[in-house]
Design a protein around this motif. Structure first.
Motif, PDB file in Angstrom:
ATOM      1  N   SER A  10       0.833  -1.217   0.000  1.00 38.41           N
ATOM      2  CA  SER A  10       0.000   0.000   0.000  1.00 38.41           C
ATOM      3  C   SER A  10       0.861   1.258   0.000  1.00 38.41           C
ATOM      4  O   SER A  10       0.512   2.267   0.607  1.00 38.41           O
ATOM      5  N   GLY A  11       2.022   1.191  -0.670  1.00 42.10           N
ATOM      6  CA  GLY A  11       2.784   2.418  -0.938  1.00 42.10           C
ATOM      7  C   GLY A  11       2.135   3.122  -2.121  1.00 42.10           C
ATOM      8  O   GLY A  11       1.039   2.761  -2.566  1.00 42.10           O
ATOM      9  N   VAL A  12       2.828   4.111  -2.655  1.00 42.95           N
ATOM     10  CA  VAL A  12       2.223   4.884  -3.744  1.00 42.95           C
ATOM     11  C   VAL A  12       1.953   4.004  -4.967  1.00 42.95           C
ATOM     12  O   VAL A  12       0.936   4.188  -5.661  1.00 42.95           O
ATOM     13  N   SER A  13       2.793   2.992  -5.219  1.00 44.06           N
ATOM     14  CA  SER A  13       2.562   2.115  -6.373  1.00 44.06           C
ATOM     15  C   SER A  13       1.309   1.273  -6.152  1.00 44.06           C
ATOM     16  O   SER A  13       0.476   1.142  -7.063  1.00 44.06           O
ATOM     17  N   GLY A  14       1.182   0.697  -4.964  1.00 48.21           N
ATOM     18  CA  GLY A  14       0.030  -0.160  -4.673  1.00 48.21           C
ATOM     19  C   GLY A  14      -1.270   0.610  -4.714  1.00 48.21           C
ATOM     20  O   GLY A  14      -2.245   0.190  -5.353  1.00 48.21           O
ATOM     21  N   ILE A  15      -1.310   1.764  -4.053  1.00 46.48           N
ATOM     22  CA  ILE A  15      -2.568   2.529  -4.001  1.00 46.48           C
ATOM     23  C   ILE A  15      -2.933   3.042  -5.394  1.00 46.48           C
ATOM     24  O   ILE A  15      -4.095   2.973  -5.806  1.00 46.48           O
ATOM     25  N   THR A  16      -1.958   3.566  -6.126  1.00 44.91           N
ATOM     26  CA  THR A  16      -2.273   4.131  -7.450  1.00 44.91           C
ATOM     27  C   THR A  16      -2.744   3.029  -8.395  1.00 44.91           C
ATOM     28  O   THR A  16      -3.710   3.213  -9.158  1.00 44.91           O
ATOM     29  N   THR A  17      -2.077   1.877  -8.345  1.00 43.08           N
ATOM     30  CA  THR A  17      -2.485   0.768  -9.220  1.00 43.08           C
ATOM     31  C   THR A  17      -3.881   0.277  -8.836  1.00 43.08           C
ATOM     32  O   THR A  17      -4.737   0.070  -9.703  1.00 43.08           O
ATOM     33  N   ALA A  18      -4.106   0.117  -7.538  1.00 46.96           N
ATOM     34  CA  ALA A  18      -5.411  -0.380  -7.086  1.00 46.96           C
ATOM     35  C   ALA A  18      -6.520   0.611  -7.447  1.00 46.96           C
ATOM     36  O   ALA A  18      -7.589   0.223  -7.933  1.00 46.96           O
ATOM     37  N   LEU A  19      -6.254   1.900  -7.241  1.00 51.79           N
ATOM     38  CA  LEU A  19      -7.273   2.911  -7.567  1.00 51.79           C
ATOM     39  C   LEU A  19      -7.571   2.900  -9.073  1.00 51.79           C
ATOM     40  O   LEU A  19      -8.731   2.932  -9.496  1.00 51.79           O
ATOM     41  N   THR A  20      -6.522   2.815  -9.873  1.00 53.03           N
ATOM     42  CA  THR A  20      -6.710   2.802 -11.323  1.00 53.03           C
ATOM     43  C   THR A  20      -7.575   1.609 -11.737  1.00 53.03           C
ATOM     44  O   THR A  20      -8.552   1.756 -12.489  1.00 53.03           O
ATOM     45  N   ILE A  36       0.588   3.510   5.551  1.00 57.96           N
ATOM     46  CA  ILE A  36       1.223   4.787   5.872  1.00 57.96           C
ATOM     47  C   ILE A  36       0.605   5.496   7.079  1.00 57.96           C
ATOM     48  O   ILE A  36       1.312   5.987   7.950  1.00 57.96           O
ATOM     49  N   THR A  37      -0.712   5.505   7.135  1.00 55.95           N
ATOM     50  CA  THR A  37      -1.383   6.275   8.181  1.00 55.95           C
ATOM     51  C   THR A  37      -1.168   5.688   9.576  1.00 55.95           C
ATOM     52  O   THR A  37      -1.453   6.335  10.571  1.00 55.95           O
ATOM     53  N   ASP A  38      -0.649   4.455   9.657  1.00 59.65           N
ATOM     54  CA  ASP A  38      -0.425   3.837  10.975  1.00 59.65           C
ATOM     55  C   ASP A  38       0.951   4.159  11.542  1.00 59.65           C
ATOM     56  O   ASP A  38       1.253   3.803  12.672  1.00 59.65           O
ATOM     57  N   ILE A  39       1.816   4.772  10.726  1.00 57.36           N
ATOM     58  CA  ILE A  39       3.216   4.875  11.155  1.00 57.36           C
ATOM     59  C   ILE A  39       3.522   6.243  11.746  1.00 57.36           C
ATOM     60  O   ILE A  39       3.293   7.276  11.099  1.00 57.36           O
ATOM     61  N   ASP A 176      -2.967 -19.408  -1.876  1.00 56.91           N
ATOM     62  CA  ASP A 176      -4.293 -19.365  -1.224  1.00 56.91           C
ATOM     63  C   ASP A 176      -4.993 -18.023  -1.397  1.00 56.91           C
ATOM     64  O   ASP A 176      -6.145 -17.861  -0.979  1.00 56.91           O
ATOM     65  N   LEU A 177      -4.302 -17.023  -1.965  1.00 54.50           N
ATOM     66  CA  LEU A 177      -4.935 -15.706  -2.066  1.00 54.50           C
ATOM     67  C   LEU A 177      -6.167 -15.785  -2.991  1.00 54.50           C
ATOM     68  O   LEU A 177      -6.109 -16.428  -4.039  1.00 54.50           O
ATOM     69  N   PRO A 178      -7.284 -15.146  -2.589  1.00 49.54           N
ATOM     70  CA  PRO A 178      -8.554 -15.343  -3.308  1.00 49.54           C
ATOM     71  C   PRO A 178      -8.690 -14.498  -4.587  1.00 49.54           C
ATOM     72  O   PRO A 178      -9.646 -13.740  -4.735  1.00 49.54           O
ATOM     73  N   ALA A 179      -7.720 -14.602  -5.492  1.00 49.57           N
ATOM     74  CA  ALA A 179      -7.825 -13.943  -6.805  1.00 49.57           C
ATOM     75  C   ALA A 179      -6.862 -14.652  -7.747  1.00 49.57           C
ATOM     76  O   ALA A 179      -5.832 -15.182  -7.303  1.00 49.57           O
ATOM     77  N   GLU A 180      -7.209 -14.636  -9.018  1.00 50.79           N
ATOM     78  CA  GLU A 180      -6.337 -15.287 -10.007  1.00 50.79           C
ATOM     79  C   GLU A 180      -5.220 -14.353 -10.464  1.00 50.79           C
ATOM     80  O   GLU A 180      -4.228 -14.783 -11.028  1.00 50.79           O
ATOM     81  N   THR A 181      -5.437 -13.044 -10.242  1.00 50.67           N
ATOM     82  CA  THR A 181      -4.422 -12.065 -10.670  1.00 50.67           C
ATOM     83  C   THR A 181      -3.918 -11.302  -9.457  1.00 50.67           C
ATOM     84  O   THR A 181      -4.699 -10.802  -8.645  1.00 50.67           O
ATOM     85  N   ILE A 182      -2.593 -11.206  -9.363  1.00 49.57           N
ATOM     86  CA  ILE A 182      -1.969 -10.503  -8.234  1.00 49.57           C
ATOM     87  C   ILE A 182      -1.009  -9.469  -8.792  1.00 49.57           C
ATOM     88  O   ILE A 182      -0.219  -9.759  -9.695  1.00 49.57           O
ATOM     89  N   ILE A 183      -1.110  -8.251  -8.270  1.00 50.44           N
ATOM     90  CA  ILE A 183      -0.150  -7.230  -8.685  1.00 50.44           C
ATOM     91  C   ILE A 183       0.818  -7.044  -7.509  1.00 50.44           C
ATOM     92  O   ILE A 183       0.396  -6.711  -6.401  1.00 50.44           O
ATOM     93  N   ASN A 184       2.090  -7.231  -7.798  1.00 49.16           N
ATOM     94  CA  ASN A 184       3.082  -7.154  -6.726  1.00 49.16           C
ATOM     95  C   ASN A 184       3.675  -5.752  -6.631  1.00 49.16           C
ATOM     96  O   ASN A 184       4.518  -5.374  -7.419  1.00 49.16           O
ATOM     97  N   CYS A 185       3.214  -4.997  -5.639  1.00 46.37           N
ATOM     98  CA  CYS A 185       3.739  -3.643  -5.389  1.00 46.37           C
ATOM     99  C   CYS A 185       4.375  -3.627  -4.009  1.00 46.37           C
ATOM    100  O   CYS A 185       4.160  -2.691  -3.230  1.00 46.37           O
ATOM    101  N   SER A 186       5.132  -4.678  -3.677  1.00 46.26           N
ATOM    102  CA  SER A 186       5.643  -4.779  -2.305  1.00 46.26           C
ATOM    103  C   SER A 186       7.037  -4.181  -2.154  1.00 46.26           C
ATOM    104  O   SER A 186       7.680  -4.377  -1.112  1.00 46.26           O
ATOM    105  N   GLY A 187       7.512  -3.440  -3.137  1.00 43.11           N
ATOM    106  CA  GLY A 187       8.775  -2.708  -3.010  1.00 43.11           C
ATOM    107  C   GLY A 187       9.911  -3.602  -2.549  1.00 43.11           C
ATOM    108  O   GLY A 187      10.149  -4.679  -3.125  1.00 43.11           O
TER     109      GLY A 187
END
Ligand code: FAD
Length: 389
Positions: A10-20, A36-39, A176-187
């Protein structure tokens, strides 16, 4: 039912990709270890790069053979967000200046209002006092005022049906993740989650100082001015003796002062550093971030900056991967799932965020990017929050 997509991170890549993807009609869920908001103390999490960006929209410190395409796609969305007054998006007259003649990067051709600087105008451009020759240029540069932009991006995602689940993903549970497509934005988390074909994983450590409540720096035309300034190596250089740059990016909440680009390897805490440090709150940073910026700011803007000021230091890692492989934006099959990687943005993760998100959408939609871009723009117009700042 729309297709489910999982985004890791959920960095800028994850949020922007997910929002798009959400705006393009997918049903997205972000799985993330940290949000981010927890840190509260970002210096405890230097690998979470999205806590740190300065954040200029310039492709600095990044390697990609798709740079032009990614940058231009991003730039066009940022300009649209600016028109819509999305929180935190501003435009400065930005200078990139050198005391020795630089190579001119390709991105100069992509910037609006690009203009080479002239020695005859030295008095009106940021410089340190004894300098006779200056090289470089100015252009209109987009900035994302981070304390405003990133929370607004996160909110926009959540307001539009996005879901965030706080969970650390491991290799074992990917199947086990419940989707066939995964976008890896884990930096920096990526090499432990997926096999990475690169043998070297480089990170570039960067130091920043925040001076709160400092005034916007403006020129006589009333334009807000920011700069990157590279003096002769004798004044400021990296551990190999190569000239290094300092910068000042004025924002509504004060100045972001940089910088450093210290190279190290992911997983090792050893950095190529040079001497001459100041120290604040136990964090050592190159003294020229204060000393040289102070000379420049005093000379042109007649405003003071001193090590005695209240300055808040930050130090984070730009994960650049390496020159050969650079930004990873490709897909593979892992545990029977389609995985699209989006990591290794170095010092340009914000800059390329929309371009990377659109390129991923293109792969999923099997559709011309122009139409994804147009749909995204029209959806963004419907959902941007009203900027009350
Ligand atoms: C000092 C500094 C200045 C910078 N200035 C600029 C600038 O001016 N302009 C610019 O464009 N860029 C700049 N950058 C670069 C920019 O900050 C990064 O490129 C960008 O933030 C990378 O974002 P990301 O989302 O890809 O990765 P990150 O922000 O690192 O996010 C990774 C996410 O993945 C999650 N994660 C990791 N592993 C796992 C796991 N196993 N399971 C679940 N979740 C996981 C993390 O918790 C996090 O949420 C700067 C960086 C630094 C350090």
């Amino acid at each position: 039912m729309s297709e489910q997509i999982i985004i890791i991170g959920s960095g800028v890549s994850g949020i922007t990709t997910a929002l798009t993807l959400q705006l393009l009609g997918y049903d997205t869920t972000i799985y993330t270890e940290k949000v981010i908001t927890d840190i509260s103390n970002k210096n405890e999490h230097p690998k979470f790069a999205s806590l740190f960006p300065s954040a200029s929209v310039i492709p600095h410190s990044v390697y990609s053979d798709q740079l032009k395409k990614l940058f231009k796609r991003s730039q066009s969305i940022f300009y649209e967000l600016r028109k819509l007054a999305f929180p935190g998006i501003t435009i400065n007259k930005h200078y990139e200046l050198w005391e020795s003649k630089p190579n001119r990067p390709d991105y100069c051709n992509w910037m609006l209002n690009y203009e080479a600087v002239s020695d005859t105008d030295i008095e009106n451009i940021p410089h340190r006092p004894p300098v006779d020759n200056l090289y470089g240029w100015s252009f209109n540069c987009i900035f994302a005022d981070w304390s405003l932009y990133m929370p607004a991006l996160l909110d926009t995602y959540l307001q539009n049906g996005g879901t965030i689940r706080q969970k650390k993903i491991t290799r074992k549970i990917i199947s086990d993740l419940p989707a066939e497509t995964i976008i890896n934005c884990s930096g920096t988390g990526s090499p432990s989650l997926f096999d990475d074909p690169s043998d070297k994983q480089l990170v570039v450590r960067g130091h920043l100082l925040h001076k709160a409540d400092a005034p916007l720096l403006t020129n006589p035309n009333g334009e807000v001015v920011s700069y990157n300034y590279t003096p002769k190596p004798a004044i400021y250089s990296d551990s190999k003796g190569k000239a290094a740059d300092v910068y000042c990016y004025p924002r509504k909440d004060g100045w972001i002062l940089g910088g450093s680009r210290q190279v190290g390897t992911l997983g090792s805490e050893e950095w190529q550093v040079s001497d001459n440090y100041h120290e604040i709150e136990g964090i050592r940073f190159p003294k020229q971030i204060v000393d040289l910026n102070s000379e420049i700011i005093k000379t042109l803007f007649d405003t003071e900056l001193s090590i005695k000021d209240e300055l808040t230091p930050a130090v984070g890692y730009r994960y650049i991967r390496n020159k050969k492989d650079g930004l990873r934006l490709e897909s593979e099959t892992v545990s029977n799932k389609k995985v699209i990687h989006n990591y290794g943005h170095g010092g340009a993760g914000v800059t390329l965020s929309w371009g990377c998100a659109l390129t991923i959408s293109e792969q999923l939609l099997s559709q011309e990017i122009d139409s994804a871009h147009d749909v995204l723009l029209s959806e963004i117009k419907k959902v941007v929050p009203v900027n009350s700042s």
